[in-house]
Design a protein around this motif. Sequence first.
Motif, PDB file in Angstrom:
ATOM      1  N   GLY A 280     -12.238 -11.191  -1.842  1.00 58.63           N
ATOM      2  CA  GLY A 280     -12.457 -12.482  -2.482  1.00 58.63           C
ATOM      3  C   GLY A 280     -11.425 -13.536  -2.156  1.00 58.63           C
ATOM      4  O   GLY A 280     -11.377 -14.581  -2.817  1.00 58.63           O
ATOM      5  N   TYR A 281     -10.597 -13.310  -1.114  1.00 60.28           N
ATOM      6  CA  TYR A 281      -9.549 -14.257  -0.745  1.00 60.28           C
ATOM      7  C   TYR A 281      -9.935 -14.985   0.540  1.00 60.28           C
ATOM      8  O   TYR A 281     -10.365 -14.353   1.518  1.00 60.28           O
ATOM      9  N   GLU A 282      -9.750 -16.293   0.541  1.00 58.23           N
ATOM     10  CA  GLU A 282     -10.118 -17.081   1.715  1.00 58.23           C
ATOM     11  C   GLU A 282      -9.081 -16.989   2.819  1.00 58.23           C
ATOM     12  O   GLU A 282      -9.391 -17.225   3.989  1.00 58.23           O
ATOM     13  N   SER A 283      -7.846 -16.660   2.485  1.00 56.72           N
ATOM     14  CA  SER A 283      -6.796 -16.553   3.505  1.00 56.72           C
ATOM     15  C   SER A 283      -6.041 -15.248   3.345  1.00 56.72           C
ATOM     16  O   SER A 283      -5.893 -14.715   2.233  1.00 56.72           O
ATOM     17  N   ALA A 284      -5.566 -14.738   4.494  1.00 53.04           N
ATOM     18  CA  ALA A 284      -4.782 -13.505   4.468  1.00 53.04           C
ATOM     19  C   ALA A 284      -3.465 -13.713   3.735  1.00 53.04           C
ATOM     20  O   ALA A 284      -2.933 -12.791   3.116  1.00 53.04           O
ATOM     21  N   GLY A 285      -2.923 -14.941   3.794  1.00 55.36           N
ATOM     22  CA  GLY A 285      -1.662 -15.216   3.118  1.00 55.36           C
ATOM     23  C   GLY A 285      -1.783 -15.099   1.607  1.00 55.36           C
ATOM     24  O   GLY A 285      -0.919 -14.505   0.945  1.00 55.36           O
ATOM     25  N   ALA A 286      -2.859 -15.680   1.050  1.00 53.27           N
ATOM     26  CA  ALA A 286      -3.064 -15.587  -0.399  1.00 53.27           C
ATOM     27  C   ALA A 286      -3.300 -14.137  -0.819  1.00 53.27           C
ATOM     28  O   ALA A 286      -2.803 -13.688  -1.855  1.00 53.27           O
ATOM     29  N   PHE A 287      -4.053 -13.405   0.011  1.00 50.16           N
ATOM     30  CA  PHE A 287      -4.291 -11.989  -0.267  1.00 50.16           C
ATOM     31  C   PHE A 287      -2.986 -11.208  -0.246  1.00 50.16           C
ATOM     32  O   PHE A 287      -2.724 -10.387  -1.127  1.00 50.16           O
ATOM     33  N   SER A 288      -2.141 -11.473   0.745  1.00 49.55           N
ATOM     34  CA  SER A 288      -0.876 -10.749   0.867  1.00 49.55           C
ATOM     35  C   SER A 288       0.017 -10.997  -0.343  1.00 49.55           C
ATOM     36  O   SER A 288       0.642 -10.061  -0.868  1.00 49.55           O
ATOM     37  N   SER A 289       0.061 -12.238  -0.825  1.00 47.85           N
ATOM     38  CA  SER A 289       0.896 -12.549  -1.993  1.00 47.85           C
ATOM     39  C   SER A 289       0.388 -11.828  -3.232  1.00 47.85           C
ATOM     40  O   SER A 289       1.166 -11.248  -3.999  1.00 47.85           O
ATOM     41  N   ALA A 290      -0.945 -11.862  -3.439  1.00 46.17           N
ATOM     42  CA  ALA A 290      -1.518 -11.190  -4.600  1.00 46.17           C
ATOM     43  C   ALA A 290      -1.325  -9.679  -4.504  1.00 46.17           C
ATOM     44  O   ALA A 290      -1.014  -9.018  -5.503  1.00 46.17           O
ATOM     45  N   PHE A 291      -1.507  -9.138  -3.321  1.00 48.72           N
ATOM     46  CA  PHE A 291      -1.368  -7.692  -3.119  1.00 48.72           C
ATOM     47  C   PHE A 291       0.064  -7.251  -3.426  1.00 48.72           C
ATOM     48  O   PHE A 291       0.287  -6.227  -4.078  1.00 48.72           O
ATOM     49  N   LYS A 292       1.016  -8.022  -2.967  1.00 47.65           N
ATOM     50  CA  LYS A 292       2.421  -7.660  -3.188  1.00 47.65           C
ATOM     51  C   LYS A 292       2.776  -7.703  -4.665  1.00 47.65           C
ATOM     52  O   LYS A 292       3.565  -6.874  -5.148  1.00 47.65           O
ATOM     53  N   ARG A 293       2.197  -8.647  -5.416  1.00 45.49           N
ATOM     54  CA  ARG A 293       2.473  -8.710  -6.854  1.00 45.49           C
ATOM     55  C   ARG A 293       2.000  -7.443  -7.553  1.00 45.49           C
ATOM     56  O   ARG A 293       2.644  -6.959  -8.484  1.00 45.49           O
ATOM     57  N   VAL A 294       0.867  -6.886  -7.111  1.00 48.55           N
ATOM     58  CA  VAL A 294       0.305  -5.707  -7.773  1.00 48.55           C
ATOM     59  C   VAL A 294       0.945  -4.416  -7.280  1.00 48.55           C
ATOM     60  O   VAL A 294       1.276  -3.525  -8.073  1.00 48.55           O
ATOM     61  N   PHE A 295       1.140  -4.280  -5.956  1.00 50.26           N
ATOM     62  CA  PHE A 295       1.585  -3.013  -5.379  1.00 50.26           C
ATOM     63  C   PHE A 295       3.042  -3.000  -4.924  1.00 50.26           C
ATOM     64  O   PHE A 295       3.536  -1.970  -4.462  1.00 50.26           O
ATOM     65  N   GLY A 296       3.714  -4.125  -5.052  1.00 50.18           N
ATOM     66  CA  GLY A 296       5.140  -4.152  -4.750  1.00 50.18           C
ATOM     67  C   GLY A 296       5.499  -4.238  -3.293  1.00 50.18           C
ATOM     68  O   GLY A 296       6.689  -4.219  -2.947  1.00 50.18           O
ATOM     69  N   LYS A 297       4.520  -4.304  -2.410  1.00 45.48           N
ATOM     70  CA  LYS A 297       4.776  -4.412  -0.976  1.00 45.48           C
ATOM     71  C   LYS A 297       3.594  -5.099  -0.310  1.00 45.48           C
ATOM     72  O   LYS A 297       2.469  -5.039  -0.816  1.00 45.48           O
ATOM     73  N   PRO A 298       3.819  -5.771   0.818  1.00 45.68           N
ATOM     74  CA  PRO A 298       2.713  -6.476   1.485  1.00 45.68           C
ATOM     75  C   PRO A 298       1.721  -5.490   2.102  1.00 45.68           C
ATOM     76  O   PRO A 298       2.036  -4.308   2.308  1.00 45.68           O
ATOM     77  N   PRO A 299       0.503  -5.963   2.416  1.00 45.67           N
ATOM     78  CA  PRO A 299      -0.534  -5.067   2.951  1.00 45.67           C
ATOM     79  C   PRO A 299      -0.114  -4.318   4.211  1.00 45.67           C
ATOM     80  O   PRO A 299      -0.466  -3.140   4.374  1.00 45.67           O
ATOM     81  N   SER A 300       0.619  -4.958   5.102  1.00 41.27           N
ATOM     82  CA  SER A 300       1.005  -4.296   6.355  1.00 41.27           C
ATOM     83  C   SER A 300       1.914  -3.102   6.099  1.00 41.27           C
ATOM     84  O   SER A 300       1.795  -2.058   6.762  1.00 41.27           O
ATOM     85  N   ILE A 301       2.831  -3.223   5.151  1.00 43.49           N
ATOM     86  CA  ILE A 301       3.723  -2.103   4.819  1.00 43.49           C
ATOM     87  C   ILE A 301       2.945  -1.016   4.092  1.00 43.49           C
ATOM     88  O   ILE A 301       3.132   0.185   4.333  1.00 43.49           O
ATOM     89  N   TRP A 302       2.052  -1.428   3.179  1.00 38.47           N
ATOM     90  CA  TRP A 302       1.220  -0.449   2.473  1.00 38.47           C
ATOM     91  C   TRP A 302       0.386   0.360   3.456  1.00 38.47           C
ATOM     92  O   TRP A 302       0.245   1.573   3.309  1.00 38.47           O
ATOM     93  N   ARG A 303      -0.167  -0.283   4.465  1.00 37.77           N
ATOM     94  CA  ARG A 303      -0.984   0.407   5.459  1.00 37.77           C
ATOM     95  C   ARG A 303      -0.183   1.482   6.188  1.00 37.77           C
ATOM     96  O   ARG A 303      -0.726   2.501   6.601  1.00 37.77           O
ATOM     97  N   GLY A 304       1.118   1.313   6.323  1.00 38.32           N
ATOM     98  CA  GLY A 304       1.940   2.326   6.978  1.00 38.32           C
ATOM     99  C   GLY A 304       1.937   3.655   6.271  1.00 38.32           C
ATOM    100  O   GLY A 304       2.261   4.682   6.869  1.00 38.32           O
ATOM    101  N   ARG A 305       1.537   3.668   4.978  1.00 38.47           N
ATOM    102  CA  ARG A 305       1.449   4.942   4.255  1.00 38.47           C
ATOM    103  C   ARG A 305       0.456   5.885   4.910  1.00 38.47           C
ATOM    104  O   ARG A 305       0.626   7.103   4.852  1.00 38.47           O
ATOM    105  N   SER A 306      -0.598   5.337   5.519  1.00 37.99           N
ATOM    106  CA  SER A 306      -1.629   6.190   6.117  1.00 37.99           C
ATOM    107  C   SER A 306      -1.071   7.008   7.256  1.00 37.99           C
ATOM    108  O   SER A 306      -1.456   8.150   7.474  1.00 37.99           O
ATOM    109  N   ARG A 307      -0.132   6.445   8.003  1.00 41.12           N
ATOM    110  CA  ARG A 307       0.484   7.212   9.104  1.00 41.12           C
ATOM    111  C   ARG A 307       1.387   8.297   8.553  1.00 41.12           C
ATOM    112  O   ARG A 307       1.466   9.392   9.093  1.00 41.12           O
ATOM    113  N   ARG A 308       2.069   8.014   7.447  1.00 38.58           N
ATOM    114  CA  ARG A 308       2.932   9.040   6.847  1.00 38.58           C
ATOM    115  C   ARG A 308       2.109  10.163   6.248  1.00 38.58           C
ATOM    116  O   ARG A 308       2.558  11.301   6.149  1.00 38.58           O
ATOM    117  N   ARG A 309       0.853   9.864   5.816  1.00 38.84           N
ATOM    118  CA  ARG A 309      -0.020  10.921   5.308  1.00 38.84           C
ATOM    119  C   ARG A 309      -0.324  11.941   6.373  1.00 38.84           C
ATOM    120  O   ARG A 309      -0.558  13.107   6.093  1.00 38.84           O
TER     121      ARG A 309
END
Length: 309
Positions: A280-309
């Motif tokens: 529901g976000y028109e820009s990746a920047g707005a999404f990244s800010s909202a995502f970081k507020r909820v999960f404590g890290k930006p989407p790109s860093i969160w995605r790195g968890r999949s490689r550690r799995r």
Amino acid sequence: MDALSEVLRLARFTAGVMLDATARSPWCVAVSPSASVARVHVVLEGECVIKSAAAGEVPLKSGELAYLPRGDAHLIGDPLEGEAQPLSALVKSPVAGEMPPIAIGGHGRATRWISLLTTCERHLAEPLLAALPPVVKVDLSNASALYWLTDALGLTLSASAAPPIGAAAERSRLAELVVIEALSRYVYWLPPGGTGWLAALNDRYVGRALALVHGRPSEPWTVEKLGRQVGLSRSALAEHFSQVMGEPIFAYLTRWRLQLAAEFLLTTRRPIAAIAHEAGYESAGAFSSAFKRVFGKPPSIWRGRSRRR
């Protein structure tokens, strides 16, 4: 599909039987804390007590289940005084698909109990886990799933019998049914007029709205559109949803979409911009800010968890 079923499905909820024990008092077992698994104890015969720092002492009798959804450390026994055996020392690997029962304790009154563990993707199960108390106690008397699981545990190998085919998988599916039945009963028996996610599941209008946004989260919902689906006007649904849930509809929907986006980041290679648009976000920047507020890290860093799995 109802919201509880959808959360359990998306969070990949699983369960399994860890221990089938007959314990005679005095006995006490210590369960270590865990960030990845939750514990469930079901008393089949007799009685015992569970104690955790968050919930204090919770008595259990035959037919009752205790679910500790946050993986808190706890004791279970009859009584709780004396030296506690670690649960990990009691768990034995199944032999040829069979779950061997064990005996512990002294020579007093007997309690038969089974210990289950559950796993899930916690960021997707957050609506449920955050709403549950530290210990969920449910009476499972007359629950078919519990009878089926007890029967499955009662099957034993004879000297000439072949290993039971599919026994471990059957126990796991039955363990899942037992916990789901317990959650369903817990929600159903909540007193009317409550607030929060669990109370909302029982609400005629909010429960339907939750089912819709959980089942079709990427749909361009409006309050008016949801109102037509559940049978309320736009203003009536907005007011009633906020009263029951404690937050506006779109605050909840936005958070749920972000939780789904977190899972897409872990399990797909879709571009972040595409995931942002579906959330529901028109820009990746707005999404990244909202995502970081909820999960404590930006989407790109969160995605790195999949490689550690």
